[in-house]
Motif scaffolding. Structure first.
Motif, PDB file in Angstrom:
ATOM      1  N   ALA A 423      73.995  83.320 114.790  1.00 44.30           N
ATOM      2  CA  ALA A 423      74.326  82.010 115.352  1.00 44.30           C
ATOM      3  C   ALA A 423      73.467  81.711 116.580  1.00 44.30           C
ATOM      4  N   ALA A 424      73.337  82.704 117.482  1.00 42.92           N
ATOM      5  CA  ALA A 424      72.548  82.488 118.702  1.00 42.92           C
ATOM      6  C   ALA A 424      71.090  82.217 118.369  1.00 42.92           C
ATOM      7  N   ARG A 425      70.537  82.995 117.456  1.00 46.76           N
ATOM      8  CA  ARG A 425      69.128  82.834 117.095  1.00 46.76           C
ATOM      9  C   ARG A 425      68.885  81.459 116.475  1.00 46.76           C
ATOM     10  N   GLU A 426      69.758  81.047 115.532  1.00 48.05           N
ATOM     11  CA  GLU A 426      69.588  79.748 114.875  1.00 48.05           C
ATOM     12  C   GLU A 426      69.670  78.594 115.875  1.00 48.05           C
ATOM     13  N   LEU A 427      70.644  78.670 116.757  1.00 50.77           N
ATOM     14  CA  LEU A 427      70.852  77.578 117.704  1.00 50.77           C
ATOM     15  C   LEU A 427      69.687  77.434 118.674  1.00 50.77           C
ATOM     16  N   LEU A 428      69.246  78.532 119.242  1.00 47.11           N
ATOM     17  CA  LEU A 428      68.149  78.461 120.199  1.00 47.11           C
ATOM     18  C   LEU A 428      66.833  78.077 119.522  1.00 47.11           C
ATOM     19  N   ASP A 429      66.634  78.538 118.307  1.00 51.90           N
ATOM     20  CA  ASP A 429      65.445  78.117 117.547  1.00 51.90           C
ATOM     21  C   ASP A 429      65.474  76.608 117.305  1.00 51.90           C
ATOM     22  N   ALA A 430      66.657  76.087 117.012  1.00 50.35           N
ATOM     23  CA  ALA A 430      66.780  74.676 116.650  1.00 50.35           C
ATOM     24  C   ALA A 430      66.483  73.747 117.813  1.00 50.35           C
ATOM     25  N   VAL A 431      66.682  74.215 119.056  1.00 51.45           N
ATOM     26  CA  VAL A 431      66.485  73.325 120.210  1.00 51.45           C
ATOM     27  C   VAL A 431      65.233  73.686 120.995  1.00 51.45           C
ATOM     28  N   ARG A 432      64.418  74.551 120.451  1.00 51.48           N
ATOM     29  CA  ARG A 432      63.166  74.892 121.109  1.00 51.48           C
ATOM     30  C   ARG A 432      62.306  73.628 121.234  1.00 51.48           C
ATOM     31  N   GLY A 433      61.910  73.293 122.469  1.00 49.84           N
ATOM     32  CA  GLY A 433      61.080  72.127 122.696  1.00 49.84           C
ATOM     33  C   GLY A 433      61.788  70.797 122.521  1.00 49.84           C
ATOM     34  N   GLN A 434      63.108  70.800 122.481  1.00 50.76           N
ATOM     35  CA  GLN A 434      63.877  69.580 122.273  1.00 50.76           C
ATOM     36  C   GLN A 434      64.374  69.019 123.609  1.00 50.76           C
ATOM     37  N   SER A 435      65.225  68.026 123.543  1.00 46.43           N
ATOM     38  CA  SER A 435      65.727  67.348 124.739  1.00 46.43           C
ATOM     39  C   SER A 435      66.796  68.179 125.449  1.00 46.43           C
ATOM     40  N   ALA A 436      67.066  67.791 126.692  1.00 44.32           N
ATOM     41  CA  ALA A 436      68.110  68.473 127.460  1.00 44.32           C
ATOM     42  C   ALA A 436      69.468  68.332 126.791  1.00 44.32           C
ATOM     43  N   ALA A 437      69.724  67.182 126.176  1.00 46.19           N
ATOM     44  CA  ALA A 437      71.015  66.981 125.503  1.00 46.19           C
ATOM     45  C   ALA A 437      71.191  67.985 124.376  1.00 46.19           C
ATOM     46  N   ARG A 438      70.146  68.192 123.583  1.00 46.04           N
ATOM     47  CA  ARG A 438      70.258  69.133 122.467  1.00 46.04           C
ATOM     48  C   ARG A 438      70.352  70.568 122.985  1.00 46.04           C
ATOM     49  N   ARG A 439      69.563  70.897 124.025  1.00 43.23           N
ATOM     50  CA  ARG A 439      69.667  72.238 124.615  1.00 43.23           C
ATOM     51  C   ARG A 439      71.081  72.483 125.127  1.00 43.23           C
ATOM     52  N   GLY A 440      71.631  71.467 125.784  1.00 42.14           N
ATOM     53  CA  GLY A 440      72.964  71.629 126.355  1.00 42.14           C
ATOM     54  C   GLY A 440      74.013  71.914 125.302  1.00 42.14           C
ATOM     55  N   VAL A 441      73.921  71.226 124.157  1.00 43.52           N
ATOM     56  CA  VAL A 441      74.879  71.473 123.075  1.00 43.52           C
ATOM     57  C   VAL A 441      74.756  72.911 122.576  1.00 43.52           C
ATOM     58  N   ALA A 442      73.513  73.346 122.339  1.00 42.05           N
ATOM     59  CA  ALA A 442      73.303  74.700 121.826  1.00 42.05           C
ATOM     60  C   ALA A 442      73.808  75.750 122.808  1.00 42.05           C
ATOM     61  N   VAL A 443      73.486  75.579 124.086  1.00 45.51           N
ATOM     62  CA  VAL A 443      73.895  76.555 125.095  1.00 45.51           C
ATOM     63  C   VAL A 443      75.412  76.582 125.233  1.00 45.51           C
ATOM     64  N   THR A 444      76.039  75.416 125.129  1.00 40.75           N
ATOM     65  CA  THR A 444      77.505  75.352 125.215  1.00 40.75           C
ATOM     66  C   THR A 444      78.145  76.157 124.092  1.00 40.75           C
ATOM     67  N   ILE A 445      77.577  76.082 122.899  1.00 44.61           N
ATOM     68  CA  ILE A 445      78.125  76.844 121.776  1.00 44.61           C
ATOM     69  C   ILE A 445      77.862  78.333 121.970  1.00 44.61           C
ATOM     70  N   ILE A 446      76.661  78.676 122.406  1.00 42.80           N
ATOM     71  CA  ILE A 446      76.321  80.089 122.595  1.00 42.80           C
ATOM     72  C   ILE A 446      77.189  80.725 123.674  1.00 42.80           C
ATOM     73  N   ASP A 447      77.648  79.939 124.620  1.00 43.48           N
ATOM     74  CA  ASP A 447      78.542  80.468 125.649  1.00 43.48           C
ATOM     75  C   ASP A 447      79.829  81.026 125.074  1.00 43.48           C
ATOM     76  N   ARG A 448      80.148  80.681 123.838  1.00 47.05           N
ATOM     77  CA  ARG A 448      81.347  81.211 123.185  1.00 47.05           C
ATOM     78  C   ARG A 448      81.123  82.617 122.632  1.00 47.05           C
ATOM     79  N   LEU A 449      79.866  83.031 122.562  1.00 45.93           N
ATOM     80  CA  LEU A 449      79.543  84.318 121.931  1.00 45.93           C
ATOM     81  C   LEU A 449      79.587  85.451 122.951  1.00 45.93           C
ATOM     82  N   GLY A 450      79.876  86.622 122.446  1.00 45.55           N
ATOM     83  CA  GLY A 450      79.952  87.792 123.306  1.00 45.55           C
ATOM     84  C   GLY A 450      78.630  88.540 123.410  1.00 45.55           C
ATOM     85  N   ALA A 451      78.697  89.694 124.083  1.00 48.39           N
ATOM     86  CA  ALA A 451      77.494  90.483 124.373  1.00 48.39           C
ATOM     87  C   ALA A 451      76.783  90.958 123.112  1.00 48.39           C
TER      88      ALA A 451
END
Length: 569
Positions: A423-451
């Protein structure tokens, strides 16, 4: 609804025209009959009076129909044709026909100005104007007939004289409908069995039959029975529930006698498809604006526009936004108490619900509106399930304005199909070079993941725009992470605020409140203008408008000017 008697009347008028070799503008006559039925309680052709034409052409048309002033001549001509038919068919006598013709002669020179008078526009016109709609091209108003086989409910988009998207109209009401997420049909059926106007209509029918109660001679629910039904059954809109029961054929009325229609059964005894068919008709009944749904006449006349806009917004509509439109049309100014009461009744019908200080479509209301659009011949696409797509699709869906509850369900379903590292890899790949809004959504979701997702996040430390987020994520979980430089900390502040900009514009009060407890310090703002971020000037502008400290807000505005000046050079 008016559809049955209007359809019959139009067929009679067409046949009369053919027999007399008279060209009948059946579409225009249909609209006269539709509006007379919906807003003036005309239940048959014999109910037309000179006053009916006056109200239709100088009050209802200017409020409800988006049409150029020059189209008044067509409508007046259709009214005269209707009078000729009423006289020839014996529905009215010669004296009544003369009075109608005299009244139409008075109306004819006044109607163009009434159509052009913006102070007369109803809420539907006000909504479209506020959304930036231009007046439709007059050439697009020569639409095909409504109420035909392609439009079994007798409706057309926004009741705009039969205009559809295919006719070239570019107003918001005729624009392509957005793709929406629908609840499963079984959930819709379960919800409408439990509560709402359809359930009330069934309960009221049983109650009327069991108590041997009778309606008025015109078939309406008696006042005393309405009062008792509200008290004993908890029916919020008894008159509307009874009218729905009659329209759906749950009960048969002959004079003051009532009897159960053939096959009448409780909702619990009906299968899902039967319930869904009845619910689709119920939503059409509510949104077609019958008098007395909520008891607030001006609001009842605009129920289609309200439901349509909520469908297109795909988000709650604040009560202030609704009041702003109603203030322009509600006689004497909109009454907040009356609106609150009307919305409470409408919510009890099951098509909308209150969410804090806003209203939105219920899941079953959304489903029912889509059915209404389909029956009107309008393409109503369904959005794909984000859980079945990739990370980019999930981010797109979340940015499209879905309700918070649905967003939570979508995120949970998407994550459930992947391991945390995937999930983390897919999300960060998807927003590479994208807007702050898209980065923010991806990072917000990744914040739910553990170590356990750490090894998937770590490679993104090499991405300049993702490095600050990745480093912060790793450090928050006690994993090895490089320290951020002061420049990176500043960049992260700007990026985070840039992600928040759409929400801030939507709810500036809440954003300003959050800045009170978690806003950037004054010295941080003074340095922000130097950050290499494409949104830095807009972020500083935002802070300048919403920071509660006037001096700090002024510093933000100055910094925004510096950022733009640097960009110009």
């Amino acid at each position: 609804m008016s559809i049955e008697w209007v359809n019959g009347a139009i067929e009679e008028i067409r046949a009369w025209g053919r027999s007399k070799d008279i060209v009948v503008d059946a579409d225009e006559v249909r609209l006269l009959c539709d509006y007379a039925s919906d807003y003036l309680d005309v239940g048959e052709l014999a109910d037309f009076t000179p006053g009916t034409f006056e109200q239709l052409l100088l009050d209802i048309y200017p409020r409800k129909v988006i049409a150029p002033p020059e189209s008044a001549a067509e409508t007046v001509a259709a009214a005269r044709t209707l009078v000729d038919f009423l006289l020839d068919s014996g529905e009215i006598g010669t004296k009544m026909a003369a009075r109608m013709r005299a009244k139409i002669d008075e109306i004819a020179p006044l109607m163009p100005a009434a159509l052009a008078d913006t102070t007369k526009f109803g809420m539907a016109k006000s909504i479209f104007g506020a959304m930036g709609a231009d007046r439709p091209d007059p050439t697009a108003l020569d639409a095909g007939p409504t109420g035909s086989g392609d439009d079994p409910l007798g409706l057309s988009p926004h009741r705009l004289r039969g205009v559809t998207a295919d006719d070239g109209c570019e107003c918001p009401g005729c624009a392509p409908l957005p793709a929406v997420r629908l609840p499963p049909p079984e959930e819709v059926a379960r919800a409408v069995r439990r509560a709402g106007l359809l359930a009330d209509a069934h309960r009221l029918t049983t109650w009327m039959l069991d108590g041997a109660r009778t309606p008025t001679v015109r078939g309406a629910l008696r006042v005393r029975d309405a009062t008792r039904a509200a008290k004993e059954l908890g029916v919020a809109a008894p008159a509307a529930a009874w009218r729905l029961a009659v329209d759906l054929g749950l009960v048969e009325v002959a004079g003051t006698a009532v009897s159960a229609a053939g096959g009448f059964r409780p909702l619990e005894a009906r299968d899902d498809q039967e319930v869904l068919d009845l619910w689709a008709a119920t939503v059409a009944f509510v949104t077609d604006g019958p008098a007395g749904v909520t008891g607030a006449a001006e609001f009842d006349q605009e129920l289609y526009a309200v439901h349509d806009m909520l469908y297109r917004l795909r988000a709650p509509m604040t009560l202030d936004e609704l009041r702003e439109h109603l203030e322009e049309t509600w006689p004497g100014g909109e009454d907040p108490g009356e609106l609150d009461s009307a919305l409470a009744v409408l919510a009890s019908c099951g098509t909308v619900e209150r969410v804090e200080d806003a209203i939105r479509l219920t899941p079953q209301g959304l489903w029912g509106m889509r059915e209404t659009f389909i029956r009107m011949g309008m393409p109503a696409p369904v959005a794909p399930d984000p859980a079945e797509g990739d990370a980019a699709g999930l981010v797109d869906g979340l940015l499209s304005g879905v309700a918070a509850e649905q967003a939570e369900l979508d995120i949970a379903a998407w994550l459930a199909r992947r391991s945390p590292p995937e999930a983390a890899r897919e999300l960060l790949d998807a927003v590479r070079g994208q807007s702050a809004a898209r980065r923010g959504v991806a990072v917000t979701i990744i914040d739910r993941l553990g170590a356990e997702a750490g090894d998937a996040v770590r490679p993104f430390l090499d991405e300049p725009e993702l490095r600050p987020h990745a480093a912060g994520w790793l450090a928050a979980r006690g994993l090895d992470a490089p320290p951020l430089t002061p420049e990176e900390v500043l960049w992260l502040s700007v990026d985070t605020l840039a992600h928040a900009m759409p929400a801030a514009e939507h709810d500036p009060g809440r954003f300003a409140e959050s800045l009170t407890t978690a806003g950037p310090a004054a010295h941080t703002i003074e340095e922000m203008w130097q950050v290499e971020h494409p949104d830095v000037a807009e972020v500083l502008d935002l802070l300048g408008r919403h920071l509660p400290d006037r001096e700090v807000a002024k510093a933000a505005r100055k910094a925004a000017f510096k950022a733009r000046s640097r960009g110009i050079r």
